[in-house]
Write a protein that holds these residues in place. Structure first.
Motif, PDB file in Angstrom:
ATOM      1  N   GLY A 153       1.498  14.711  35.963  1.00  0.00           N
ATOM      2  CA  GLY A 153       0.979  13.261  35.526  1.00  0.00           C
ATOM      3  C   GLY A 153      -0.179  13.036  34.981  1.00  0.00           C
ATOM      4  N   THR A 158       0.619  11.167  30.746  1.00  0.00           N
ATOM      5  CA  THR A 158       0.322   9.692  30.922  1.00  0.00           C
ATOM      6  C   THR A 158       0.262   8.409  30.090  1.00  0.00           C
ATOM      7  OG1 THR A 158       0.392  10.218  33.433  1.00  0.00           O
ATOM      8  CG2 THR A 158       0.527   7.420  32.885  1.00  0.00           C
TER       9      THR A 158
ATOM     10  N   GLN B  64       6.635   7.559  36.237  1.00  0.00           N
ATOM     11  CA  GLN B  64       5.005   6.407  36.577  1.00  0.00           C
ATOM     12  C   GLN B  64       4.665   5.143  35.858  1.00  0.00           C
ATOM     13  OE1 GLN B  64       2.240   9.768  35.940  1.00  0.00           O
ATOM     14  NE2 GLN B  64       3.951  11.545  36.474  1.00  0.00           N
TER      15      GLN B  64
END
Lengths: 244, 137
Positions: A153, A158, B64
Motif C-alpha cells: 500500500g 495506491t 484500500q
C-alpha cells in the motif's frame, strides 16, 4: 466472478502451505509487534467507551486511532496509515474536542456518562464479539499474509489504483464532501438566524413594554415591567456566550 | 503474518464500538464509538486487501480504495453529526440522547409530560420554549 474464483484457488494453494509451516505458537517479529500494538489499541478503545471523564475519552481515542495507524504500517499499507494519522488524529479528534467544549461537557467525572441499559449493551457486545471471533478464527485460521517484498500500500500503488480504477467514485466522494460541508453550514446557520430573530423580538419586547403589548407576543407570557429588561439582558448575555 | 490477527482485532474493536454506541448517553461519546466501529471496518478492509494483493495478484486494490472512501465518509459524518449535536444542544440545552424523547411513545423519563418539563425553571429549556413560541407567533 473469475477474479474471486482465482483469488480463492490461488490463495488456498499458496497460503495453506505457508500457514501450516508457520504455526500460531512460533510467531514472527511482525506478529509480536502487531499483537502488542493491538493490545494497546484494544485497551485504549475499551477505556474510551468506559471512562466517565469525557475529555479523557477523546484523548484515549487518539491512542486507539494512533495504534490503528501503526497496525496499518505493520500491514505495509503506508498511505492509509498516514491518512489515518492526518484525518483521524489530526482533525476528527480535534472536532470531537471542540464539540465537547461547545456542549459544555463537565471537566471532571460525570456520573451520567453511561445510560441505564449498560448491562444489556455489555451482553450484546460480548455476544457479538464471541460470535464474530469464533466465525472469523474458524474461517481464516490457516490463511497467511505474505508481507515480504514491495509494500502493498505505498503511495505509488495506491495512487495508481485510485486514479485508474476508482476515479468516478473518487469524484462522487468529493461531491459528498461538498454536500456535507454545505449541510453543516446550513445546520449551524439556521440556529444563528433563529437567535438573531429572538434577539430582535426580545429587543422589541423590551422597548414595547412601555407602549403596551407588542403584536407578535400573544402566546408569549408577557413579562412584568421590572423583569422585562432584566430578562432581555440575560438572554442577550446568553446569546453572546453561545456565539463565542 | 496470520490473517487471524488483524481480523480478530477488528472484530474486537467493532464490538467495543458497539458497546459504546449502546451504552453511552452523551451524543458526542456515541459519535466516538461510531468512529471506533468505522476504524474496525477499515482495518478489516486493509488486511484483506494486503492478503489478496499478494495471494491473488489482485491489482485493483479495492480494499484500500474502500478504506480511503470510508475515512472520507467518516469525516463527513463527524462534521454533520457534530453540527446536529450542537444544534440540539443550542435548542434543548442538553446533548444527552436519553432526554430527546419527543417522538417516543408511552413512557416519559421524568414521569411528566413534555410540556410540563419544558416549563421547568431550567434556563436553556426556557430558551427553547421561547424559541418555539416565537417561531409559532
Amino acid at each position: 466472478m473469475t477474479f474471486a474464483a482465482a483469488a480463492g484457488t490461488v490463495a488456498h494453494t499458496t497460503t495453506t502451505t505457508a500457514a501450516e509451516a508457520q504455526g500460531f505458537l512460533s510467531p514472527t517479529g511482525v506478529e509480536i509487534a502487531f499483537l502488542l500494538v493491538g493490545l494497546v489499541t484494544f485497551g485504549a478503545a475499551v477505556v474510551t467507551v468506559t471512562t466517565r471523564q469525557l475529555v479523557h475519552a477523546a484523548l484515549w481515542l487518539v491512542v486507539a486511532l494512533g495504534g490503528l495507524a501503526v497496525e496499518y504500517l505493520l500491514l505495509t499499507a503506508e498511505f492509509i496509515a498516514w491518512v489515518q494519522v492526518l484525518i483521524y488524529v489530526g482533525s476528527v479528534v480535534v472536532l470531537l474536542l471542540f464539540g465537547l467544549m461547545l456542549t459544555r461537557a463537565p471537566i471532571g467525572r460525570s456520573p451520567d456518562a453511561d445510560s441505564g441499559n449498560r448491562r444489556v449493551a455489555l451482553a450484546v457486545a460480548v455476544a457479538a464479539a464471541v460470535a464474530l471471533v469464533w466465525v472469523v478464527v474458524d474461517a481464516f485460521r490457516t490463511t497467511w499474509i505474505d508481507l515480504d517484498g514491495t509494500p502493498a500500500g505505498s503511495t505509488d500503488v495506491t495512487g495508481a489504483s485510485l486514479f485508474q480504477h476508482w476515479v468516478l467514485p473518487f469524484e462522487a466522494l468529493s461531491v459528498l464532501l461538498l454536500a456535507a460541508l454545505v449541510g453543516a453550514i446550513v445546520l449551524s446557520r439556521r440556529a444563528n438566524t433563529a437567535a438573531a430573530a429572538r434577539e430582535a423580538t426580545t429587543r422589541e419586547t423590551a422597548t414595547g413594554a412601555a407602549n403596551g403589548p407588542p403584536s407578535g407576543s400573544a402566546s408569549q407570557p408577557t413579562p412584568g415591567p421590572a423583569s422585562g429588561p432584566a430578562r432581555a439582558s440575560t438572554a442577550r448575555r446568553r446569546d453572546a456566550e453561545g456565539n463565542r | 503474518m496470520h490473517l487471524a490477527y488483524p481480523v480478530v482485532l477488528s472484530a474486537l474493536l467493532f464490538c467495543t464500538g458497539l458497546y459504546g454506541v449502546l451504552a453511552r448517553r452523551n451524543a458526542i461519546l456515541v459519535l466516538m464509538s461510531v468512529e471506533l466501529m468505522l476504524n474496525a471496518v477499515n482495518l478489516n478492509l486493509v488486511a484483506f486487501d494486503v492478503w489478496l494483493s499478494r495471494a491473488a495478484e489482485e491489482t485493483l486494490h479495492s480494499g484500500q480504495a474502500l478504506a480511503l472512501f470510508t475515512i472520507a465518509i467518516a469525516a463527513a459524518e463527524i462534521g454533520i453529526g457534530l453540527a446536529i449535536v450542537l444544534a440540539v444542544h443550542r435548542n434543548r440545552g442538553t446533548a444527552d440522547i436519553d432526554k430527546l424523547r419527543d417522538t417516543a411513545e408511552g413512557h416519559d423519563p421524568d414521569g411528566t409530560g413534555d410540556s410540563v418539563s419544558d416549563s421547568d425553571a431550567d434556563a436553556p429549556t426556557t430558551r427553547a420554549a421561547v424559541t418555539k413560541t416565537e417561531a409559532t407567533a
